[in-house]
Design a protein around this motif. Structure first.
Motif, mmCIF file in Angstrom:
data_model
loop_
_atom_site.group_PDB
_atom_site.id
_atom_site.type_symbol
_atom_site.label_atom_id
_atom_site.label_comp_id
_atom_site.label_asym_id
_atom_site.label_seq_id
_atom_site.Cartn_x
_atom_site.Cartn_y
_atom_site.Cartn_z
ATOM 1 N N THR A 163 0.849 -1.179 0.000
ATOM 2 C CA THR A 163 0.000 0.000 0.000
ATOM 3 C C THR A 163 0.893 1.238 0.000
ATOM 4 O O THR A 163 1.757 1.373 0.862
ATOM 5 N N PRO A 164 0.718 2.132 -0.962
ATOM 6 C CA PRO A 164 1.554 3.332 -0.994
ATOM 7 C C PRO A 164 1.393 4.164 0.275
ATOM 8 O O PRO A 164 0.313 4.220 0.862
ATOM 9 N N PRO A 165 2.455 4.829 0.716
ATOM 10 C CA PRO A 165 2.389 5.654 1.925
ATOM 11 C C PRO A 165 1.553 6.912 1.691
ATOM 12 O O PRO A 165 1.337 7.320 0.549
ATOM 13 N N PRO A 180 2.558 10.032 -4.146
ATOM 14 C CA PRO A 180 1.693 10.770 -5.073
ATOM 15 C C PRO A 180 0.435 9.983 -5.421
ATOM 16 O O PRO A 180 0.489 8.771 -5.593
ATOM 17 N N SER A 181 -0.685 10.669 -5.490
ATOM 18 C CA SER A 181 -1.950 10.011 -5.817
ATOM 19 C C SER A 181 -2.101 9.862 -7.328
ATOM 20 O O SER A 181 -1.406 10.510 -8.098
ATOM 21 N N GLY A 182 -3.020 8.981 -7.711
ATOM 22 C CA GLY A 182 -3.342 8.829 -9.119
ATOM 23 C C GLY A 182 -2.664 7.665 -9.813
ATOM 24 O O GLY A 182 -2.724 7.566 -11.031
ATOM 25 N N TYR A 183 -2.022 6.780 -9.065
ATOM 26 C CA TYR A 183 -1.337 5.636 -9.668
ATOM 27 C C TYR A 183 -1.938 4.352 -9.116
ATOM 28 O O TYR A 183 -2.051 4.188 -7.910
ATOM 29 N N SER A 184 -2.299 3.438 -10.013
ATOM 30 C CA SER A 184 -2.914 2.194 -9.556
ATOM 31 C C SER A 184 -1.880 1.138 -9.203
ATOM 32 O O SER A 184 -2.088 0.339 -8.313
ATOM 33 N N VAL A 186 9.384 10.476 -8.031
ATOM 34 C CA VAL A 186 9.279 9.943 -9.388
ATOM 35 C C VAL A 186 8.750 8.522 -9.255
ATOM 36 O O VAL A 186 9.348 7.688 -8.578
ATOM 37 N N VAL A 187 7.621 8.248 -9.877
ATOM 38 C CA VAL A 187 6.999 6.928 -9.803
ATOM 39 C C VAL A 187 7.667 6.008 -10.819
ATOM 40 O O VAL A 187 7.698 6.303 -12.008
ATOM 41 N N LEU A 188 8.237 4.912 -10.315
ATOM 42 C CA LEU A 188 8.867 3.908 -11.184
ATOM 43 C C LEU A 188 7.974 2.668 -11.179
ATOM 44 O O LEU A 188 8.190 1.742 -10.416
ATOM 45 N N ASN A 189 6.950 2.657 -12.004
ATOM 46 C CA ASN A 189 6.034 1.519 -12.005
ATOM 47 C C ASN A 189 6.332 0.534 -13.129
ATOM 48 O O ASN A 189 5.625 -0.434 -13.309
ATOM 49 N N ASP A 190 7.394 0.776 -13.869
ATOM 50 C CA ASP A 190 7.741 -0.134 -14.954
ATOM 51 C C ASP A 190 8.933 -1.018 -14.598
ATOM 52 O O ASP A 190 9.407 -1.782 -15.417
ATOM 53 N N TYR A 191 9.418 -0.935 -13.374
ATOM 54 C CA TYR A 191 10.590 -1.713 -12.969
ATOM 55 C C TYR A 191 10.158 -2.958 -12.205
ATOM 56 O O TYR A 191 9.335 -2.880 -11.308
ATOM 57 N N ARG A 192 10.726 -4.086 -12.539
ATOM 58 C CA ARG A 192 10.484 -5.333 -11.823
ATOM 59 C C ARG A 192 11.790 -5.801 -11.226
ATOM 60 O O ARG A 192 12.848 -5.614 -11.816
ATOM 61 N N GLY A 193 11.717 -6.411 -10.089
ATOM 62 C CA GLY A 193 12.928 -6.871 -9.420
ATOM 63 C C GLY A 193 13.120 -6.129 -8.116
ATOM 64 O O GLY A 193 12.240 -5.397 -7.670
ATOM 65 N N LYS A 194 14.261 -6.314 -7.509
ATOM 66 C CA LYS A 194 14.517 -5.717 -6.199
ATOM 67 C C LYS A 194 15.662 -4.717 -6.215
ATOM 68 O O LYS A 194 16.131 -4.294 -5.170
ATOM 69 N N LYS A 241 -0.116 15.574 -6.180
ATOM 70 C CA LYS A 241 -0.933 15.620 -4.969
ATOM 71 C C LYS A 241 -0.622 14.350 -4.210
ATOM 72 O O LYS A 241 -0.487 13.278 -4.796
ATOM 73 N N ASN A 242 -0.498 14.469 -2.900
ATOM 74 C CA ASN A 242 -0.219 13.300 -2.083
ATOM 75 C C ASN A 242 -1.486 12.506 -1.810
ATOM 76 O O ASN A 242 -2.594 13.038 -1.867
ATOM 77 N N ILE A 243 -1.316 11.245 -1.464
ATOM 78 C CA ILE A 243 -2.439 10.380 -1.129
ATOM 79 C C ILE A 243 -3.099 10.863 0.154
ATOM 80 O O ILE A 243 -4.311 10.913 0.255
ATOM 81 N N GLY A 244 -2.306 11.226 1.139
ATOM 82 C CA GLY A 244 -2.815 11.665 2.435
ATOM 83 C C GLY A 244 -2.564 13.129 2.683
ATOM 84 O O GLY A 244 -1.987 13.838 1.864
#
Length: 166
Positions: A32-34, A38-42, A92-100, A123-126
């Protein structure tokens, strides 16, 4: 014959019991994102934090920081970033990276997302809470302001803990 019937009933009961237990599901909010994210990303795997040249692993809820030439994972930011405000800093949202090991691309990230980098407004989630327990009114979303990274004397940031302690 009666023994076989009892045995069959026992097996059926055990099978029913096992299948009933197997249907129980556990819902855990791993990844769960903190609230400061940033909001708006699934789907989010990692954030890159340009101002402190660090990563945040959303699934493991850990920061990944370069320390003495090695990448280390920690639930909290190190002391040198205790005044850094995660709510105001750009993520910066890195949602295209897989791995650790998102830091495998660190040289590219460091150049592309330099310190002070600002992409599109976030905008932040909280809601960000100031240490004196008054909250900034933003209806659930706090819009980060350019150039404000917790350097205001009234704003103590997150004390390097990555989460608001109020």
């Amino acid at each position: 014959m009666k023994t076989i019937q009892i045995l069959l009933i026992g097996i059926l009961f055990m099978t029913y019991s096992f299948s009933t237990q197997a249907q129980v599901s556990v819902n855990v909010n791993i990844g769960t994102p903190p609230a400061w994210g940033p909001s708006g990303y699934s789907a989010v795997d990692y954030y890159y934090l340009p101002d402190i040249e660090a990563y945040y692993d959303v699934r493991a809820t850990e920061f990944i920081i370069l320390s003495n030439g090695r990448w280390i994972r920690s639930r909290n930011l190190p002391n040198q970033y205790r005044s850094y405000n995660l709510y105001n800093g750009y993520k910066v949202v890195l949602n295209d990276y897989r791995g650790k090991t998102p830091y495998a691309n660190f040289k590219t990230h460091k150049i592309k997302y330099y310190k002070g980098y600002k992409g599109k407004p976030q905008k932040n989630i909280g809601v960000y809470k100031v240490n004196n327990s008054s909250s900034i009114k933003a209806n659930k979303n706090y819009k980060s302001e350019p150039g404000n990274h917790g350097n205001n004397k009234k704003d103590k940031g997150n004390n390097g803990h990555g989460k608001d302690k109020n």
